[in-house]
Design a protein around this motif. Structure first.
Motif, mmCIF file in Angstrom:
data_model
loop_
_atom_site.group_PDB
_atom_site.id
_atom_site.type_symbol
_atom_site.label_atom_id
_atom_site.label_comp_id
_atom_site.label_asym_id
_atom_site.label_seq_id
_atom_site.Cartn_x
_atom_site.Cartn_y
_atom_site.Cartn_z
ATOM 1 N N THR A 120 19.075 37.718 31.595
ATOM 2 C CA THR A 120 19.551 39.020 31.125
ATOM 3 C C THR A 120 18.536 39.675 30.176
ATOM 4 N N ASN A 121 18.290 40.955 30.401
ATOM 5 C CA ASN A 121 17.345 41.692 29.546
ATOM 6 C C ASN A 121 18.107 42.782 28.811
ATOM 7 N N ASN B 169 18.631 45.582 36.056
ATOM 8 C CA ASN B 169 17.489 45.083 35.286
ATOM 9 C C ASN B 169 17.832 43.836 34.469
ATOM 10 N N SER B 170 19.080 43.403 34.528
ATOM 11 C CA SER B 170 19.450 42.104 33.946
ATOM 12 C C SER B 170 19.794 41.094 35.035
ATOM 13 N N ALA C 97 16.849 43.132 40.854
ATOM 14 C CA ALA C 97 15.858 43.465 39.819
ATOM 15 C C ALA C 97 15.256 44.846 40.031
ATOM 16 N N CYS D 116 12.543 44.831 35.189
ATOM 17 C CA CYS D 116 12.959 43.418 35.261
ATOM 18 C C CYS D 116 11.923 42.587 36.011
ATOM 19 N N LYS E 206 8.652 42.250 34.024
ATOM 20 C CA LYS E 206 8.748 41.324 32.885
ATOM 21 C C LYS E 206 8.413 39.890 33.328
#
Ligand SMILES: [Fe+2]
Length: 289
Positions: free
Chosen positions: A163-164, A174-175, A194, A198, A201
């Motif tokens: 998770t972001n 994006n998590s 994603a 995401c 990263k």
């Protein structure tokens, strides 16, 4: 001599019953049941244990239940990318009515309440899923950092991204948890839904090399997921598309490539990379062993 031949033939006949499965695991990408964007993968290890990735939409629960029942009705590990209903809907229904299915452990990266609240109306599905999971009493592993590696018989998986909470644009996608699954002969990377940030990263982090694989699950059902640069920066030789026909064809009813989806961009990138092997969920069940 005849007796020796008889015993040889008998041994060959009994071999499959004796559990001499191929080392590693078999993986299925499930056939899209309702021609929508369910994301669903099932693995069977060489010792007969079952691992599930996501599981698809609420109305795909019956199909998934049957699939798992045929493999023994017990899931050793259930891995969840993120709590959108096309990923956790089927599991939500199963938790409400397990019909004898045993689930031993759930691996996920739980959203905070603040993150859950960032997407309406999807927050209601996420909350319902978390409620059912909490009520079930199933053991959970909540990943707050990437890096965990788990081995189940001949199957290995590793968490590459979690998770972001800081990514508030396209927040659920994006998590997505990003997961590598492999045995000694083959490897897969599951990108969930994603988005660009995401994917980047992980691409720019310590697990970059783990993104190289044989089979890559196309992010966000094959469109508006990871960036062109992401796909062109890693090595893979085949694509898994959890993609219904209307997304594959970018067709909302007016004909091929007439809607607003970006699937044809992703398909072009794959052609440019030189990928020849594509497994698309609306075209049928994929089995890889
Ligand atoms: Fe999705």
């Amino acid at each position: 001599m005849k007796r020796k031949l008889f015993h040889l033939l008998l041994a060959a006949a009994l071999l499959p019953l004796a559990g001499f499965a191929k080392p590693g695991f078999t993986m299925w990408q499930l056939f899209s049941q309702v021609n929508t964007i369910g994301n669903s993968y099932v693995f069977l290890t060489d010792k007969g244990r079952v691992v599930v990735m996501d599981g698809g939409m609420n109305d795909e629960a019956l199909y998934l239940k049957g699939f798992i029942a045929a493999l023994g009705n017990e899931v050793e590990a259930w891995i969840l990318s993120h709590p959108h209903n096309d990923h956790v809907g089927a599991l939500t229904e199963i938790l409400k009515k397990p019909d004898g299915m045993k689930i031993n452990k759930v691996y996920y990266s739980r959203f905070s309440d603040a993150l859950v609240g960032l997407e309406q109306p999807y927050d209601q599905y996420a909350r319902e899923f978390y409620d059912e999971l909490d009520k079930s009493g199933i053991e959970t592993v909540n990943l707050t950092e990437p890096g965990l590696t788990v081995r189940i018989d001949g199957l290995n998986f590793k968490i590459l991204g979690v998770t972001n909470e800081e990514l508030t644009m396209n927040p659920y996608n994006n998590s997505s948890m990003i997961v590598r699954v492999w045995d000694k002969d083959k490897s897969f990377v599951f990108l969930g839904d994603a988005g660009v940030e995401c994917g980047d990263k992980v691409l720019n982090g310590p697990y970059r090399d783990d993104l190289n694989c044989d089979y890559l699950q196309m992010a966000h059902h094959g469109q508006r997921g990871c960036s062109e640069e992401f796909y062109k920066s890693i090595k893979f030789r085949a694509c898994l598309w959890p993609t219904p026909s209307w997304v594959w064809n970018n067709d909302a009813g007016a004909g091929i490539n007439t809607a607003h989806l970006k699937t044809f961009d992703t398909r072009r990138w794959m052609d440019e990379i030189g990928i020849k092997e594509h497994h698309v969920s609306w075209q049928g069940l994929t089995k890889i062993e």
